[in-house]
Design an enzyme around this catalytic site. Structure first.
Site, PDB file in Angstrom:
ATOM      1  N   LYS A   1      15.499-109.996 -38.276  1.00 16.25           N
ATOM      2  CA  LYS A   1      14.273-109.764 -37.497  1.00 16.25           C
ATOM      3  C   LYS A   1      14.063-110.787 -36.386  1.00 16.25           C
ATOM      4  O   LYS A   1      13.451-110.477 -35.369  1.00 16.25           O
ATOM      5  CB  LYS A   1      13.059-109.756 -38.429  1.00 16.25           C
ATOM      6  CG  LYS A   1      12.981-108.520 -39.319  1.00 16.25           C
ATOM      7  CD  LYS A   1      11.701-108.518 -40.131  1.00 16.25           C
ATOM      8  CE  LYS A   1      11.653-107.366 -41.112  1.00 16.25           C
ATOM      9  NZ  LYS A   1      10.395-107.299 -41.853  1.00 16.25           N
TER      10      LYS A   1
ATOM     11  N   ASP B   1       5.282-104.357 -38.742  1.00 15.82           N
ATOM     12  CA  ASP B   1       4.756-104.876 -40.015  1.00 15.82           C
ATOM     13  C   ASP B   1       3.286-105.290 -39.852  1.00 15.82           C
ATOM     14  O   ASP B   1       2.507-105.235 -40.805  1.00 15.82           O
ATOM     15  CB  ASP B   1       5.564-106.091 -40.487  1.00 15.82           C
ATOM     16  CG  ASP B   1       6.935-105.713 -41.024  1.00 15.82           C
ATOM     17  OD1 ASP B   1       7.097-104.570 -41.502  1.00 15.82           O
ATOM     18  OD2 ASP B   1       7.852-106.560 -40.978  1.00 15.82           O
TER      19      ASP B   1
END
Ligand code: NAP
Length: 278
Positions: free
Chosen positions: A65, A100
């Site tokens: 990420k 997220d």
């Protein structure tokens, strides 16, 4: 046919393929969702290569990420969080997002939990912890980050303070500490997020049950098992409980909508995840 996918290492047990394919089926789309597992230091190269292969969109998971930030044009939120979990190849260069964050926000919203003006506590300062802390910081009256390694909680709190707009009448009070700080913070909190790995495939909790109470809403980012020890003990204390599959669902919903421009078939996606987890 449009190809979407996930890169991570490992990705074998990911719930993203059934969740996204359920969405394609529900909307009659000619699309497939596949997984890629490059070597641990090849994340950015894999994201660049996917563009040349005509991939339409990628999700990104552990350990890539952060690395992927260098391979995309990250939007402001992803840049602040310091992590990208969704890449959209419709743009050139590809755009990177962190969905997220909305996964956390919409998991609370789905359960009718007010985030505005809340006292929030996030346990964990890794990828999920950063997303959860950024998700709650703007609307909360206070945000406390607790982490096993207290210096990581400090760094996250510093990043949030510098990202929050400084022209607000009542700025969010942002603090940080080790896990021992939970004893002081959780009894007065309205929102609690577990963003550690504690409770994953084990009957452990990062938050002692004695601190939980009925005025709390608890989101556990861990989704295997769906009912973690933290959520079980929170329910016993009369708290509102939100399992990690809700966060997973809503980060996928935003990714789907960014890629396709269509409203996501949320019920079909939710059912697909929960079928897998049962
Ligand atoms: P990560 O970046 O590796 O961070 C792990 C975090 O857990 C760190 O804060 C770490 O503390 C803490 N931790 C690990 N072992 C611990 C222990 N024994 N006691 C206390 N704290 C401990 O992982 P991540 O990507 O943030 O993922 C964290 C969890 O969130 C995982 O269970 C993951 O599956 C879940 N997650 C869920 C979603 C969702 O959509 N539901 C999305 C992302 C992640 P230190 O800093 O001290 O090492």
């Amino acid at each position: 046919m449009d190809v979407y996918g996930l890169i991570g290492n490992p990705v074998e047990h990911s719930l993203s393929p059934p969740m996204h394919e359920a969405a394609y089926d529900a909307l009659g789309m000619d699309a497939r969702y596949v997984t890629f597992e490059p070597d641990a230091d090849d994340g950015a190269a894999a994201v660049e290569a996917a563009a040349t292969l005509g991939v339409a969109g990628l999700n990104v998971t552990v350990p890539f990420k952060r690395d992927v930030l260098s391979a995309v044009e990250a939007d402001d939120l992803a840049a602040e969080v310091g992590a990208v979990n969704t890449v959209d190849y419709a743009a050139d260069p590809p755009r990177g997002y962190n969905t997220d964050v909305s996964g956390v926000r919409r998991a609370f919203d789905h359960h009718g939990v007010e985030r505005e003006g809340a006292a929030a506590v996030v346990v964990g300062a890794g990828g999920a912890g950063r997303a959860a802390a950024f998700a709650l910081a703007e609307d909360a009256v206070s945000l406390h980050v607790a982490n096993r390694t207290a210096s990581r909680a400090d760094s996250l709190a510093t990043a949030i303070r510098s990202a929050l707009p400084d022209d607000r009448d009542t700025p969010t009070a942002v603090s940080a500490g080790g896990l021992d700080s939970l004893a002081e913070r959780v009894p007065d909190a309205d929102l609690l997020v577990n963003a550690t790995t504690v409770g994953m495939e084990s009957d452990e909790t990062p938050v002692p049950a004695e601190h939980l109470h009925e005025d709390l809403a608890v989101l556990d980012a861990v989704y295997a098992p769906l009912e973690t020890r933290l959520l079980r003990e929170a329910a016993d204390a009369g708290a509102t409980t939100i399992d990690g599959a809700w966060m997973l669902l809503y980060q996928g919903v935003e990714a789907f909508e960014r890629w396709t421009g269509e409203d996501a078939p949320i019920d079909a996606m939710n059912e697909a995840i929960r079928t897998e987890l049962r």
